[in-house]
Design a protein around this motif. Structure first.
Motif, mmCIF file in Angstrom:
data_model
loop_
_atom_site.group_PDB
_atom_site.id
_atom_site.type_symbol
_atom_site.label_atom_id
_atom_site.label_comp_id
_atom_site.label_asym_id
_atom_site.label_seq_id
_atom_site.Cartn_x
_atom_site.Cartn_y
_atom_site.Cartn_z
ATOM 1 N N GLU A 53 7.450 -3.460 -8.299
ATOM 2 C CA GLU A 53 8.663 -3.365 -9.105
ATOM 3 C C GLU A 53 9.906 -3.568 -8.242
ATOM 4 O OE1 GLU A 53 6.347 -1.099 -8.859
ATOM 5 O OE2 GLU A 53 5.593 -0.472 -10.816
ATOM 6 N N GLY A 54 10.898 -4.237 -8.789
ATOM 7 C CA GLY A 54 12.125 -4.548 -8.061
ATOM 8 C C GLY A 54 12.758 -3.322 -7.439
ATOM 9 N N GLY A 55 13.086 -3.433 -6.173
ATOM 10 C CA GLY A 55 13.774 -2.345 -5.481
ATOM 11 C C GLY A 55 12.858 -1.286 -4.903
ATOM 12 N N LYS A 56 11.565 -1.349 -5.206
ATOM 13 C CA LYS A 56 10.634 -0.337 -4.703
ATOM 14 C C LYS A 56 10.016 -0.822 -3.394
ATOM 15 C CE LYS A 56 6.840 2.674 -6.114
ATOM 16 N NZ LYS A 56 5.954 3.094 -7.226
ATOM 17 N N ALA A 57 10.023 0.030 -2.400
ATOM 18 C CA ALA A 57 9.464 -0.322 -1.098
ATOM 19 C C ALA A 57 8.142 0.406 -0.893
ATOM 20 C CB ALA A 57 10.434 0.052 0.013
ATOM 21 N N PRO A 58 7.106 -0.294 -0.462
ATOM 22 C CA PRO A 58 5.832 0.379 -0.186
ATOM 23 C C PRO A 58 5.895 1.125 1.136
ATOM 24 C CG PRO A 58 5.673 -1.912 0.441
ATOM 25 C CD PRO A 58 7.045 -1.738 -0.173
ATOM 26 N N VAL A 65 0.871 -1.180 0.000
ATOM 27 C CA VAL A 65 0.000 0.000 0.000
ATOM 28 C C VAL A 65 0.910 1.232 0.000
ATOM 29 C CG1 VAL A 65 -1.909 1.194 1.157
ATOM 30 C CG2 VAL A 65 -1.663 -1.298 1.411
ATOM 31 N N TYR A 66 0.727 2.099 -0.995
ATOM 32 C CA TYR A 66 1.629 3.248 -1.090
ATOM 33 C C TYR A 66 0.983 4.366 -1.920
ATOM 34 C CZ TYR A 66 2.683 1.109 -5.658
ATOM 35 O OH TYR A 66 2.574 0.561 -6.913
ATOM 36 N N TYR A 67 1.545 5.557 -1.782
ATOM 37 C CA TYR A 67 1.102 6.708 -2.573
ATOM 38 C C TYR A 67 1.859 6.748 -3.900
ATOM 39 C CZ TYR A 67 -1.240 8.893 1.446
ATOM 40 O OH TYR A 67 -2.077 9.171 2.493
ATOM 41 N N ASP A 68 1.203 7.297 -4.918
ATOM 42 C CA ASP A 68 1.864 7.563 -6.188
ATOM 43 C C ASP A 68 1.147 8.731 -6.849
ATOM 44 O OD1 ASP A 68 3.609 7.319 -8.319
ATOM 45 O OD2 ASP A 68 3.413 5.141 -8.418
ATOM 46 N N TRP A 69 1.867 9.398 -7.749
ATOM 47 C CA TRP A 69 1.269 10.536 -8.443
ATOM 48 C C TRP A 69 0.534 10.112 -9.708
ATOM 49 C CZ3 TRP A 69 0.639 14.716 -5.775
ATOM 50 C CH2 TRP A 69 1.536 15.030 -4.743
ATOM 51 N N GLU A 70 0.787 8.904 -10.167
ATOM 52 C CA GLU A 70 0.102 8.370 -11.346
ATOM 53 C C GLU A 70 -0.348 6.953 -11.047
ATOM 54 O OE1 GLU A 70 -0.599 9.948 -14.092
ATOM 55 O OE2 GLU A 70 0.548 11.791 -13.683
ATOM 56 N N VAL A 114 -9.602 -10.283 9.171
ATOM 57 C CA VAL A 114 -9.318 -8.895 9.552
ATOM 58 C C VAL A 114 -8.005 -8.502 8.896
ATOM 59 C CG1 VAL A 114 -10.571 -8.974 11.740
ATOM 60 C CG2 VAL A 114 -8.149 -9.610 11.674
ATOM 61 N N SER A 115 -7.681 -7.225 8.952
ATOM 62 C CA SER A 115 -6.427 -6.760 8.354
ATOM 63 C C SER A 115 -5.400 -6.461 9.433
ATOM 64 C CB SER A 115 -6.664 -5.516 7.492
ATOM 65 O OG SER A 115 -7.143 -4.440 8.284
ATOM 66 N N PHE A 116 -4.150 -6.603 9.065
ATOM 67 C CA PHE A 116 -3.025 -6.283 9.943
ATOM 68 C C PHE A 116 -2.046 -5.489 9.091
ATOM 69 C CE2 PHE A 116 0.938 -7.012 12.217
ATOM 70 C CZ PHE A 116 0.564 -7.040 13.546
ATOM 71 N N SER A 117 -2.030 -4.171 9.274
ATOM 72 C CA SER A 117 -1.241 -3.280 8.425
ATOM 73 C C SER A 117 -0.094 -2.681 9.218
ATOM 74 C CB SER A 117 -2.117 -2.150 7.870
ATOM 75 O OG SER A 117 -3.177 -2.685 7.099
ATOM 76 N N MET A 118 1.070 -2.619 8.583
ATOM 77 C CA MET A 118 2.235 -2.103 9.293
ATOM 78 C C MET A 118 3.137 -1.329 8.352
ATOM 79 S SD MET A 118 3.626 -5.918 9.387
ATOM 80 C CE MET A 118 2.139 -6.358 8.474
ATOM 81 N N PRO A 119 3.841 -0.310 8.847
ATOM 82 C CA PRO A 119 4.837 0.362 8.031
ATOM 83 C C PRO A 119 5.875 -0.635 7.523
ATOM 84 C CG PRO A 119 4.363 1.649 9.987
ATOM 85 C CD PRO A 119 3.680 0.324 10.170
ATOM 86 N N TRP A 120 6.433 -0.358 6.350
ATOM 87 C CA TRP A 120 7.409 -1.246 5.722
ATOM 88 C C TRP A 120 8.541 -1.602 6.682
ATOM 89 C CZ3 TRP A 120 8.298 -4.592 2.136
ATOM 90 C CH2 TRP A 120 9.591 -4.818 1.648
#
Length: 269
Positions: free
Chosen positions: A155-160, A18-23, A237-243
């Motif tokens: 994508e390789g190397g990209k961290a959410p 889960v992450y932000y993007d401009w496009e 249920v969901s379990f969400s955590m920072p990368w």
């Protein structure tokens, strides 16, 4: 490569980035469901989804995804109707009844009209809803889209920013223990009262800014569970955590209780 946690817990659904993007990603399909959590279900089943203004029918979705500040004044009938919507309902006062009549004339979905009229009863009074609004975190979104996709498709190397795991009660118990395994204290996991979208986006995004980020248990939103029950299962249920926390838990998974007697015995039942 599959996550160690995913394998150890035999998760039914893949970890989600889960992450932000401009496009929006090119492969993200255009969906406009009434509840944004239906997009979460699509991601859990392998799709890439992108949420932005106009994507969802729910008026609170942008706030829940951290894309806009809470704006109860934009709710049908304004702030007063919103405070009553989450608590005692709008069919007991003149302004509320007028808004209900307008919603009927405009062909609003029946379920929306019913909940607006009788109220969701999630707080005892409009005053308590107002107090709750004051405690919602405000964040600065790092993009105009929130993207949700299987972590292994990133994508390789990209961290959410955030990783979300969908878990049953036994798996949730394990995740709570693992989140506390290498950290001091007893509150490294939180369960805020919030919408389903806020529990996988706004609150976990807020945790990314904290010195010691916590995991967030979500999908405790009754409305979200109504939509997701048939798609994900009523036990999920969901379990969400920072990368950063996800990486820590991944690194500790093999040496932790997940390879020892108690967990092996319980899962062998």
């Amino acid at each position: 490569m599959r996550s160690k946690i995913e394998q150890a817990l035999s998760l039914r659904f893949p970890p989600l980035a889960v992450y932000y993007d401009w496009e929006p990603p090119a492969e993200a399909e255009d969906h406009h469901p009434l509840c944004s959590m239906l997009l979460l279900a699509r991601a859990a089943k392998g799709e890439t989804v992108a949420i932005t203004e106009g994507t969802c029918g729910c008026p609170g979705a942008l706030e829940g995804f951290g894309l806009a500040p809470a704006c109860p004044e934009n709710f049908p009938g304004g702030t007063e109707c919103f405070l009553r919507f989450l608590s005692v309902g709008n069919d007991s006062w003149d302004k509320g009844r007028a808004v209900i009549s307008k919603m009927i004339e405009e062909g609003a979905p029946k379920i929306m009209i019913t909940e607006f009229a009788e109220g969701e009863g999630f707080k005892k009074s409009p005053e308590l809803v107002d107090q709750w609004l004051e405690e919602i975190p405000a964040i600065e979104p790092q993009g105009s889209y929130v993207v949700i996709r299987p972590l292994e498709d990133l994508e390789g190397g990209k961290a959410p920013a955030v990783v979300t795991l969908l878990a049953d009660p036994d798996q949730l118990a394990a995740l709570v223990v693992l989140a506390n395994y290498a950290r001091p204290g007893i509150d490294n996991v939180r369960i805020p009262f919030c919408a389903g979208c806020a529990s996988i986006a706004l609150y976990p995004f807020d945790e990314t800014r904290q010195p010691r980020p916590r995991a967030v248990v979500g999908l405790t939103d009754i409305s979200a569970r109504f939509y997701l029950g048939k798609l994900l299962g009523r036990d999920i249920v969901s379990f969400s955590m920072p990368w950063r926390l996800f990486q820590e838990m991944e690194a500790n998974a093999s040496e932790s209780f997940l390879s020892r007697f108690a967990w092996k015995t319980m899962t062998a039942r």
